[in-house]
Design a protein around this motif. Structure first.
Motif, PDB file in Angstrom:
ATOM      1  N   ARG A  65      91.034  36.586  11.321  1.00  0.00           N
ATOM      2  CA  ARG A  65      92.342  35.831  11.858  1.00  0.00           C
ATOM      3  C   ARG A  65      92.498  35.918  13.223  1.00  0.00           C
ATOM      4  NH1 ARG A  65      97.869  36.424   8.889  1.00  0.00           N
ATOM      5  NH2 ARG A  65      98.015  38.355   9.879  1.00  0.00           N
ATOM      6  N   GLU A  66      92.157  37.151  13.743  1.00  0.00           N
ATOM      7  CA  GLU A  66      92.211  37.524  15.219  1.00  0.00           C
ATOM      8  C   GLU A  66      91.029  37.434  15.906  1.00  0.00           C
ATOM      9  OE1 GLU A  66      93.394  40.261  13.137  1.00  0.00           O
ATOM     10  OE2 GLU A  66      95.806  39.792  13.367  1.00  0.00           O
ATOM     11  N   ASP A  67      89.680  37.287  15.318  1.00  0.00           N
ATOM     12  CA  ASP A  67      88.662  37.253  16.044  1.00  0.00           C
ATOM     13  C   ASP A  67      87.810  36.457  14.909  1.00  0.00           C
ATOM     14  OD1 ASP A  67      86.013  37.711  16.786  1.00  0.00           O
ATOM     15  OD2 ASP A  67      86.233  39.787  17.108  1.00  0.00           O
ATOM     16  N   VAL A  68      87.443  35.178  15.314  1.00  0.00           N
ATOM     17  CA  VAL A  68      86.863  34.340  14.378  1.00  0.00           C
ATOM     18  C   VAL A  68      85.172  34.906  14.189  1.00  0.00           C
ATOM     19  CG1 VAL A  68      88.152  32.260  14.783  1.00  0.00           C
ATOM     20  CG2 VAL A  68      86.358  32.667  16.364  1.00  0.00           C
ATOM     21  N   GLY A  69      84.818  35.837  15.032  1.00  0.00           N
ATOM     22  CA  GLY A  69      83.235  36.056  14.958  1.00  0.00           C
ATOM     23  C   GLY A  69      83.142  37.236  13.915  1.00  0.00           C
ATOM     24  N   LEU A  70      84.323  37.440  13.133  1.00  0.00           N
ATOM     25  CA  LEU A  70      84.361  38.539  12.057  1.00  0.00           C
ATOM     26  C   LEU A  70      84.063  37.680  10.752  1.00  0.00           C
ATOM     27  CD1 LEU A  70      86.805  41.174  13.134  1.00  0.00           C
ATOM     28  CD2 LEU A  70      84.503  41.349  12.965  1.00  0.00           C
ATOM     29  N   GLY A  71      83.566  38.348   9.813  1.00  0.00           N
ATOM     30  CA  GLY A  71      83.455  37.630   8.452  1.00  0.00           C
ATOM     31  C   GLY A  71      84.814  37.882   7.939  1.00  0.00           C
ATOM     32  N   THR A  72      84.998  37.430   6.506  1.00  0.00           N
ATOM     33  CA  THR A  72      86.121  37.527   5.852  1.00  0.00           C
ATOM     34  C   THR A  72      86.464  38.685   5.523  1.00  0.00           C
ATOM     35  OG1 THR A  72      85.195  36.493   4.105  1.00  0.00           O
ATOM     36  CG2 THR A  72      86.347  35.033   5.255  1.00  0.00           C
ATOM     37  N   HIS A  73      85.512  39.463   5.170  1.00  0.00           N
ATOM     38  CA  HIS A  73      85.640  41.024   4.736  1.00  0.00           C
ATOM     39  C   HIS A  73      85.662  42.102   5.926  1.00  0.00           C
ATOM     40  CE1 HIS A  73      85.817  39.358   0.598  1.00  0.00           C
ATOM     41  NE2 HIS A  73      84.693  38.968   0.949  1.00  0.00           N
ATOM     42  N   GLU A  74      85.211  41.477   7.091  1.00  0.00           N
ATOM     43  CA  GLU A  74      84.969  42.459   7.935  1.00  0.00           C
ATOM     44  C   GLU A  74      86.420  42.628   8.893  1.00  0.00           C
ATOM     45  OE1 GLU A  74      80.747  42.384   9.890  1.00  0.00           O
ATOM     46  OE2 GLU A  74      82.020  40.388  10.284  1.00  0.00           O
ATOM     47  N   GLN A  75      86.479  43.863   9.371  1.00  0.00           N
ATOM     48  CA  GLN A  75      87.344  44.342  10.357  1.00  0.00           C
ATOM     49  C   GLN A  75      86.900  45.161  11.534  1.00  0.00           C
ATOM     50  OE1 GLN A  75      91.182  45.117   8.807  1.00  0.00           O
ATOM     51  NE2 GLN A  75      90.434  45.192   6.622  1.00  0.00           N
ATOM     52  N   ARG A  76      87.602  44.993  12.696  1.00  0.00           N
ATOM     53  CA  ARG A  76      87.066  45.846  13.810  1.00  0.00           C
ATOM     54  C   ARG A  76      88.009  46.586  14.592  1.00  0.00           C
ATOM     55  NH1 ARG A  76      84.162  41.993  16.984  1.00  0.00           N
ATOM     56  NH2 ARG A  76      82.230  42.871  16.405  1.00  0.00           N
ATOM     57  N   LEU A  77      87.714  47.907  14.697  1.00  0.00           N
ATOM     58  CA  LEU A  77      88.537  48.911  15.602  1.00  0.00           C
ATOM     59  C   LEU A  77      88.471  48.356  16.870  1.00  0.00           C
ATOM     60  CD1 LEU A  77      90.384  51.394  15.621  1.00  0.00           C
ATOM     61  CD2 LEU A  77      88.290  52.635  15.598  1.00  0.00           C
ATOM     62  N   VAL A  78      89.648  47.849  17.306  1.00  0.00           N
ATOM     63  CA  VAL A  78      89.592  47.430  18.689  1.00  0.00           C
ATOM     64  C   VAL A  78      90.061  48.190  19.814  1.00  0.00           C
ATOM     65  CG1 VAL A  78      90.523  45.552  20.282  1.00  0.00           C
ATOM     66  CG2 VAL A  78      89.801  44.777  17.770  1.00  0.00           C
ATOM     67  N   GLU A  79      91.252  49.032  19.164  1.00  0.00           N
ATOM     68  CA  GLU A  79      92.056  50.006  19.975  1.00  0.00           C
ATOM     69  C   GLU A  79      92.484  50.975  19.149  1.00  0.00           C
ATOM     70  OE1 GLU A  79      94.455  47.804  22.883  1.00  0.00           O
ATOM     71  OE2 GLU A  79      95.700  49.622  22.929  1.00  0.00           O
ATOM     72  N   VAL A  80      92.309  52.450  19.608  1.00  0.00           N
ATOM     73  CA  VAL A  80      93.040  53.516  19.030  1.00  0.00           C
ATOM     74  C   VAL A  80      94.512  53.741  19.487  1.00  0.00           C
ATOM     75  CG1 VAL A  80      92.535  55.919  18.882  1.00  0.00           C
ATOM     76  CG2 VAL A  80      90.916  54.680  18.639  1.00  0.00           C
ATOM     77  N   GLY A  81      95.216  53.905  18.532  1.00  0.00           N
ATOM     78  CA  GLY A  81      96.801  53.976  18.938  1.00  0.00           C
ATOM     79  C   GLY A  81      97.164  55.231  18.988  1.00  0.00           C
ATOM     80  N   GLN A  82      98.281  55.714  18.486  1.00  0.00           N
ATOM     81  CA  GLN A  82      99.021  56.872  18.519  1.00  0.00           C
ATOM     82  C   GLN A  82      98.027  57.809  17.537  1.00  0.00           C
ATOM     83  OE1 GLN A  82     102.123  57.657  19.950  1.00  0.00           O
ATOM     84  NE2 GLN A  82     101.772  55.790  20.866  1.00  0.00           N
ATOM     85  N   PRO A  83      97.881  59.196  17.988  1.00  0.00           N
ATOM     86  CA  PRO A  83      97.273  60.090  17.089  1.00  0.00           C
ATOM     87  C   PRO A  83      98.217  60.583  15.955  1.00  0.00           C
ATOM     88  CG  PRO A  83      98.078  61.301  18.936  1.00  0.00           C
ATOM     89  CD  PRO A  83      98.530  59.691  19.168  1.00  0.00           C
ATOM     90  N   VAL A  84      98.107  59.716  14.904  1.00  0.00           N
ATOM     91  CA  VAL A  84      99.233  59.893  14.069  1.00  0.00           C
ATOM     92  C   VAL A  84      99.081  61.141  13.244  1.00  0.00           C
ATOM     93  CG1 VAL A  84      99.537  57.475  13.609  1.00  0.00           C
ATOM     94  CG2 VAL A  84      97.738  58.287  12.315  1.00  0.00           C
ATOM     95  N   TRP A  85      97.948  61.757  13.276  1.00  0.00           N
ATOM     96  CA  TRP A  85      97.773  63.207  12.747  1.00  0.00           C
ATOM     97  C   TRP A  85      98.379  64.290  13.385  1.00  0.00           C
ATOM     98  CZ3 TRP A  85      94.158  60.095  14.814  1.00  0.00           C
ATOM     99  CH2 TRP A  85      93.649  60.654  16.165  1.00  0.00           C
ATOM    100  N   VAL A  86      98.934  63.945  14.523  1.00  0.00           N
ATOM    101  CA  VAL A  86      99.607  65.079  15.372  1.00  0.00           C
ATOM    102  C   VAL A  86     101.012  65.241  14.785  1.00  0.00           C
ATOM    103  CG1 VAL A  86     100.595  65.558  17.481  1.00  0.00           C
ATOM    104  CG2 VAL A  86      98.150  64.729  17.336  1.00  0.00           C
ATOM    105  N   PRO A  87     101.440  66.312  14.314  1.00  0.00           N
ATOM    106  CA  PRO A  87     102.657  66.547  13.643  1.00  0.00           C
ATOM    107  C   PRO A  87     103.850  65.740  14.473  1.00  0.00           C
ATOM    108  CG  PRO A  87     101.763  68.544  13.699  1.00  0.00           C
ATOM    109  CD  PRO A  87     100.920  67.624  14.334  1.00  0.00           C
TER     110      PRO A  87
END
Ligand SMILES: [Zn+2]
Length: 225
Positions: A65-87
């Motif tokens: 939906r955001e990247d028409v180059g991707l297939g319907t079952h594909e997703q892409r990690l575009v940006e790493v956000g907050q380190p959610v594993w850090v307490p």
């Protein structure tokens, strides 16, 4: 990102593990499929949802939906956000459940009216004895930068059923506004300022004409001929 735990650490919750899996197995900029995700976490229920939860923590994961180059079952990690594993980092900013304060604020902001049809609380729908109930709906808005943000809007129970699947597209709306001639932009701007649509003389006349009995409508038609 020192002391980053392993994505295989089952003591961590699903969202934390999927974040770590994206970094440690998939890698920034790379694509993955839903099957890969499910195969990596066979024991975690609703892992797709845990993945989507990361968006609340500034992770950008594109679908086709955001990247028409991707297939319907594909997703892409575009940006790493907050380190959610850090307490402490996984404290959600936008709560899943709407709090009483958020509900109150949304009602105030939306003028205690359904944003879709304009009905007030407890008012009867035109032509029925059914009365409305206003509630807060969570609307996904596709922003011009391609990300999707959940925003709150007041809707009545009737509109809510029909709008559940709706994703508002802010970018497209802004694009259409940009193409409007200056005069129409000015009219729209006045409606936005008043938060209601004013009627022009011709529309007022039309409304009057519509209510006329057939005999009188003929007179209008003749007058225009
Ligand atoms: Zn409504």
């Amino acid at each position: 990102m020192d002391n980053m735990p392993s994505w295989m650490d089952t003591k961590l919750g699903g969202m934390k593990r999927v974040a770590l899996w994206l970094i440690q197995v998939i890698g920034l900029g790379n694509t993955f499929t839903k099957n890969q995700l499910r195969e990596a976490f066979p024991e975690v229920a609703q892992i797709d949802r845990r993945l989507r939860d990361l968006r609340d923590f500034d992770w950008k994961i594109h679908t086709n939906r955001e990247d028409v180059g991707l297939g319907t079952h594909e997703q892409r990690l575009v940006e790493v956000g907050q380190p959610v594993w850090v307490p402490g980092k996984a404290t959600r900013r936008a709560a899943v459940t709407v709090t009483a304060a958020q509900r109150h604020e949304a009602l105030m902001r939306d003028g205690h009216k359904c944003r879709s049809c304009g009905i007030g609380p407890g008012e009867a729908y035109v032509g029925t004895d059914v009365t409305s109930q206003l509630d807060v709906a969570r609307r996904d808005v596709l922003l011009p930068d391609g990300t999707t943000k959940t925003q709150l809007v007041i809707e009545c129970n009737r509109c809510r059923i029909g709008n559940r699947e709706l994703v508002a597209n802010l970018g497209r709306l802004l694009g259409r506004i940009n193409k409007l001639p200056a005069i129409e932009k000015k009219i729209l701007s006045a409606w936005v300022a008043e938060d209601r649509r004013g009627f022009s003389e011709i529309e007022d006349i039309w409304a009057g004409y519509r209510t006329l009995p057939a005999e009188s409508r003929v007179h209008v038609r003749d007058a225009l001929a």
